[in-house]
Scaffold this active site. Sequence first.
Site, short mmCIF file in Angstrom:
data_model
loop_
_atom_site.label_atom_id
_atom_site.label_comp_id
_atom_site.label_asym_id
_atom_site.label_seq_id
_atom_site.Cartn_x
_atom_site.Cartn_y
_atom_site.Cartn_z
N GLY A 159 0.76 -1.24 0.00
CA GLY A 159 0.00 0.00 0.00
C GLY A 159 0.79 1.29 0.00
O GLY A 159 0.20 2.37 -0.10
N CYS A 181 -13.83 3.49 -28.70
CA CYS A 181 -15.14 4.14 -28.80
C CYS A 181 -15.85 4.23 -27.46
O CYS A 181 -16.84 3.53 -27.21
CB CYS A 181 -16.00 3.39 -29.81
SG CYS A 181 -15.25 3.42 -31.43
N TYR A 234 0.18 -1.65 -12.15
CA TYR A 234 -1.24 -1.67 -12.53
C TYR A 234 -1.47 -1.03 -13.89
O TYR A 234 -2.49 -0.40 -14.14
CB TYR A 234 -2.10 -1.01 -11.43
CG TYR A 234 -1.82 -1.61 -10.06
CD1 TYR A 234 -2.20 -2.91 -9.78
CD2 TYR A 234 -1.12 -0.91 -9.07
CE1 TYR A 234 -1.92 -3.50 -8.56
CE2 TYR A 234 -0.83 -1.49 -7.85
CZ TYR A 234 -1.24 -2.78 -7.59
OH TYR A 234 -0.94 -3.36 -6.39
C1 LIG Z 1 -2.59 -5.36 -4.01
C2 LIG Z 1 -2.02 -5.96 -2.80
C3 LIG Z 1 -0.76 -5.57 -2.35
C4 LIG Z 1 0.07 -4.51 -3.02
O1 LIG Z 1 -0.46 -3.23 -2.89
P1 LIG Z 1 0.42 -1.96 -3.38
O2 LIG Z 1 -0.46 -0.81 -3.10
O3 LIG Z 1 0.68 -2.15 -4.82
O4 LIG Z 1 1.66 -1.95 -2.56
C5 LIG Z 1 -0.24 -6.22 -1.25
N1 LIG Z 1 -0.94 -7.19 -0.60
C6 LIG Z 1 -2.16 -7.59 -1.00
C7 LIG Z 1 -2.86 -8.66 -0.26
C8 LIG Z 1 -2.74 -6.99 -2.11
O5 LIG Z 1 -3.96 -7.38 -2.49
#
Ligand SMILES: *Cc1c(COP(=O)(O)O)cnc(C)c1O
Length: 452
Positions: free
Chosen positions: A275, A381, A410
């Site tokens: 995150g 489109c 992503y």
């Molecule tokens: C998506 C996800 C991550 C990575 O999140 P980032 O924001 O890209 O660091 C880590 N752990 C889990 C379980 C996820 O679903």
Amino acid sequence: MSPKSRAKRITRIVEPAPFTPCFAYRGSPSARQNLFCEGVSLDRIAGSVGTPAYVYSRGSIEGAYRALDRAFGSLPHTLCYAVKANSNLAVLRVLADLGSSFDIVSGGELDRLRRIGVPGNRIVFSGVGKTVEEIHEAIRYPGSRSRSAGILVFHVESAAELDLLLAEASRHISAGGSRPNASLRVNPDVMAGGHPHIATGGRGHKFGVSWDEARQLYLAHKDSRWLAWRGISAHLGSQIFSLRPYRQALTRLASYARDLAREGIPLDYIDIGGGLGIRYTRESPLVPATYARALARIVRPLGCRLLIEPGRALVGPAGVLLTRVLYEKANRAKNFVIVDAAMNDLIRPVLYGATHAITPAVRHRSARTKATRVDVVGPVCESADFLARDWLLPQVRPGDVLVVWTAGAYGFVQSSNYNARRRAAEVLVEGRKFRIVRERENYDDLVRGEQL
Ligand SMILES: *Cc1c(COP(=O)(O)O)cnc(C)c1O
């Protein structure tokens, strides 16, 4: 607004730097400047590979991994790169070579790791909807030097999934296999994340189980013949810029771990998920040292190993999307730059309301003074097909290459074949060399498996 300040406003172009030292304009500021990824001009890559194309910098990925890893110092810790952020085999190989572990959410991601020879003890399996086939595969995944085969740990997200894991494990163990390792993914009831679609740790989200339920499940299977409790995990969301949710959630996990230890279930791992936010335009990401210090303070007294699952922070700034200008046009008050990349190549602008900086791969001093606000749109489109809206861009012409920044996470992984468009090529830059690490799809690829 005075005419003078208006003039000033429209000539200031948002500079995406300094995202990473691996991307920089070179050349004389008074004439022509070329954007380089490490030692290669992006305009040259576009000329050689075609567009649209994703370009990743190996040096940038390595720099981000090492900075985060070093920040934790002596604290026992493991970085589990979240494969879903960018699962290109060559990108995974860069991370595997650095010693990274991996967080996966599907059998397809497990297969990718198998193809590059990642041992099971470097894989954690998250995900709210694991199928019986996926659990079966992961339990039997080849280990390495470690005695037990299978993956490092399953992050179990519901009582029903636990039942399935126990059933698969009993079959495996009866056939001579070893007990799988498991954690429960707890819903920490902490709100965080840069957009509703990427917040995952709130009580209303589908992820994880409540602590009350988790506690019951841990205790009910305390001395199980079929699995070994090894940890506890949570993941809050994505694009997080504050320490507060991390501290809050990790403090909760730590108190749960203490409770379980008192009940005779000592845990080896405490996993706070991913995150970490990155800068797309003006955000201020957490500094690795600050983030690491805050987490270490909570985990160190427990004596557990800290697992983190960064995705975006490792690969996001390392990638750009190259696209070529097809046309320019104006509809009433709006100026449009129509390019050959579209929402099927990069869906983040419309899916998450994300802003990616866009600049020309080659910039000329004369053109920089004539910046205008434009919508950068693709050929698909849909009115949702835009890469940027009201973006200040210097004058460009058909044939010019534009660079969409911070597209390493992503980006390609969420691309599709909508409008029967071929998915883009992917390129990895290593110093002065670049190579195609995924070919652009051809029309045969688009109809593979279809029958008349
Ligand atoms: C998506 C996800 C991550 C990575 O999140 P980032 O924001 O890209 O660091 C880590 N752990 C889990 C379980 C996820 O679903």
